[in-house]
Motif scaffolding. Structure first.
Motif, mmCIF file in Angstrom:
data_model
loop_
_atom_site.group_PDB
_atom_site.id
_atom_site.type_symbol
_atom_site.label_atom_id
_atom_site.label_comp_id
_atom_site.label_asym_id
_atom_site.label_seq_id
_atom_site.Cartn_x
_atom_site.Cartn_y
_atom_site.Cartn_z
ATOM 1 N N LEU A 69 -20.159 -18.078 -22.384
ATOM 2 C CA LEU A 69 -21.238 -17.085 -22.397
ATOM 3 C C LEU A 69 -21.235 -16.518 -23.656
ATOM 4 C CD1 LEU A 69 -21.406 -15.587 -18.767
ATOM 5 C CD2 LEU A 69 -23.261 -17.008 -20.120
ATOM 6 N N ALA A 70 -20.187 -15.898 -24.153
ATOM 7 C CA ALA A 70 -20.213 -15.179 -25.507
ATOM 8 C C ALA A 70 -20.584 -16.061 -26.558
ATOM 9 C CB ALA A 70 -18.883 -14.629 -25.842
ATOM 10 N N GLN A 71 -20.131 -17.238 -26.578
ATOM 11 C CA GLN A 71 -20.506 -18.161 -27.636
ATOM 12 C C GLN A 71 -21.928 -18.734 -27.487
ATOM 13 O OE1 GLN A 71 -18.555 -22.007 -27.518
ATOM 14 N NE2 GLN A 71 -18.855 -22.467 -29.836
ATOM 15 N N THR A 72 -22.548 -18.717 -26.353
ATOM 16 C CA THR A 72 -24.067 -19.165 -26.204
ATOM 17 C C THR A 72 -24.830 -17.844 -26.747
ATOM 18 O OG1 THR A 72 -23.212 -20.615 -24.336
ATOM 19 C CG2 THR A 72 -25.688 -19.601 -24.433
ATOM 20 N N SER A 73 -24.360 -16.592 -26.268
ATOM 21 C CA SER A 73 -25.069 -15.477 -26.901
ATOM 22 C C SER A 73 -25.175 -15.305 -28.260
ATOM 23 C CB SER A 73 -24.360 -14.280 -26.090
ATOM 24 O OG SER A 73 -24.914 -12.942 -26.644
ATOM 25 N N MET A 74 -24.006 -15.731 -28.960
ATOM 26 C CA MET A 74 -23.935 -15.635 -30.369
ATOM 27 C C MET A 74 -24.856 -16.756 -30.759
ATOM 28 S SD MET A 74 -20.838 -16.592 -32.986
ATOM 29 C CE MET A 74 -20.697 -18.191 -32.445
ATOM 30 N N ILE A 75 -24.813 -18.013 -30.579
ATOM 31 C CA ILE A 75 -25.738 -19.007 -31.017
ATOM 32 C C ILE A 75 -27.219 -18.582 -30.603
ATOM 33 C CG2 ILE A 75 -26.282 -21.586 -30.755
ATOM 34 C CD1 ILE A 75 -23.511 -22.042 -29.954
ATOM 35 N N LEU A 76 -27.494 -18.129 -29.600
ATOM 36 C CA LEU A 76 -29.102 -17.930 -29.332
ATOM 37 C C LEU A 76 -29.437 -16.726 -30.055
ATOM 38 C CD1 LEU A 76 -29.179 -18.208 -25.389
ATOM 39 C CD2 LEU A 76 -30.316 -19.613 -27.117
ATOM 40 N N GLY A 77 -28.430 -15.648 -30.341
ATOM 41 C CA GLY A 77 -28.824 -14.645 -31.108
ATOM 42 C C GLY A 77 -29.031 -15.057 -32.677
ATOM 43 N N ILE A 78 -28.350 -15.960 -33.092
ATOM 44 C CA ILE A 78 -28.381 -16.205 -34.578
ATOM 45 C C ILE A 78 -29.709 -17.026 -34.712
ATOM 46 C CG2 ILE A 78 -27.652 -17.987 -36.246
ATOM 47 C CD1 ILE A 78 -24.875 -17.131 -35.357
ATOM 48 N N LEU A 79 -30.205 -17.943 -33.562
ATOM 49 C CA LEU A 79 -31.259 -18.580 -33.648
ATOM 50 C C LEU A 79 -32.251 -17.776 -33.503
ATOM 51 C CD1 LEU A 79 -30.613 -21.842 -31.425
ATOM 52 C CD2 LEU A 79 -31.100 -21.635 -33.893
ATOM 53 N N SER A 80 -32.305 -16.776 -32.773
ATOM 54 C CA SER A 80 -33.495 -15.656 -32.775
ATOM 55 C C SER A 80 -33.737 -14.926 -34.158
ATOM 56 C CB SER A 80 -33.021 -14.564 -31.850
ATOM 57 O OG SER A 80 -32.195 -13.726 -32.309
ATOM 58 N N LEU A 81 -32.912 -14.960 -34.895
ATOM 59 C CA LEU A 81 -33.325 -14.679 -36.244
ATOM 60 C C LEU A 81 -34.224 -15.310 -36.979
ATOM 61 C CD1 LEU A 81 -29.660 -13.410 -37.498
ATOM 62 C CD2 LEU A 81 -31.423 -11.869 -36.586
ATOM 63 N N PHE A 82 -34.258 -16.554 -36.823
ATOM 64 C CA PHE A 82 -35.139 -17.552 -37.579
ATOM 65 C C PHE A 82 -36.234 -18.259 -36.570
ATOM 66 C CE2 PHE A 82 -30.853 -17.681 -39.214
ATOM 67 C CZ PHE A 82 -31.090 -17.114 -40.372
ATOM 68 N N VAL A 83 -35.956 -18.379 -35.458
ATOM 69 C CA VAL A 83 -36.968 -19.010 -34.311
ATOM 70 C C VAL A 83 -37.460 -18.302 -33.288
ATOM 71 C CG1 VAL A 83 -37.278 -21.207 -33.219
ATOM 72 C CG2 VAL A 83 -36.053 -21.282 -35.061
#
Length: 145
Positions: A69-83
């Motif tokens: 969950l923490a890793q998914t949160s990080m990936i989605l957070g990084i993607l939210s910066l761009f998309v």
């Protein structure tokens, strides 16, 4: 440093029959043993040891759900910066909160990048709304003269 047959003597040999034409076989490689694990169910079959499910063999172990969950949160957070920051940012925040609350796993990176992506997405959305209103309002104001 010669033998009785006037052949040169090998200075690196450690004994053995130096007069024979065969190389010296005094060197023996070290004998390796299989590692012994405490608490493992070990059985002897024909001189071989069988081990239970050892880490590092076969399929890798799945990480705990909190880490996922923490890793998914990080990936989605990084993607939210761009998309699509307005969509992915809140999802990253929710998943990060769940990882911290239910599994006691640190998910700070996912939550912070989720918040930044959400704020950037909201600002971008407001910018587009302002541009659309400006595009509609400016021609209407100039036609009124």
């Amino acid at each position: 440093m010669t033998t009785p047959n006037n052949e040169p003597n090998n200075p690196y040999s450690t004994g053995g029959n130096q007069n024979s034409s065969q190389p010296n076989s005094a060197y023996q490689p070290p004998q390796y043993q299989a590692p012994q694990y405490q608490g493992q169910n070990q059985q002897q079959f024909g001189g071989q040891q069988q081990y239970g499910n050892q880490p590092g063999y076969g399929y890798p172990m799945a990480p705990p759900e909190g880490a996922q969950l923490a890793q998914t949160s990080m990936i989605l957070g990084i993607l939210s910066l761009f998309v699509v920051g307005l969509v992915l940012g809140p999802i990253a925040i929710v998943k990060g909160n769940k990882a911290e609350r239910e599994f006691n796993t640190s998910a700070t990176v996912g939550k912070v990048t989720g918040w930044i992506g959400t704020i950037l997405g909201a600002l971008l959305f407001l910018y587009f709304v302002f541009v659309i209103i400006a595009v509609i309002a400016i021609p209407a104001a100039t036609l009124g003269y």
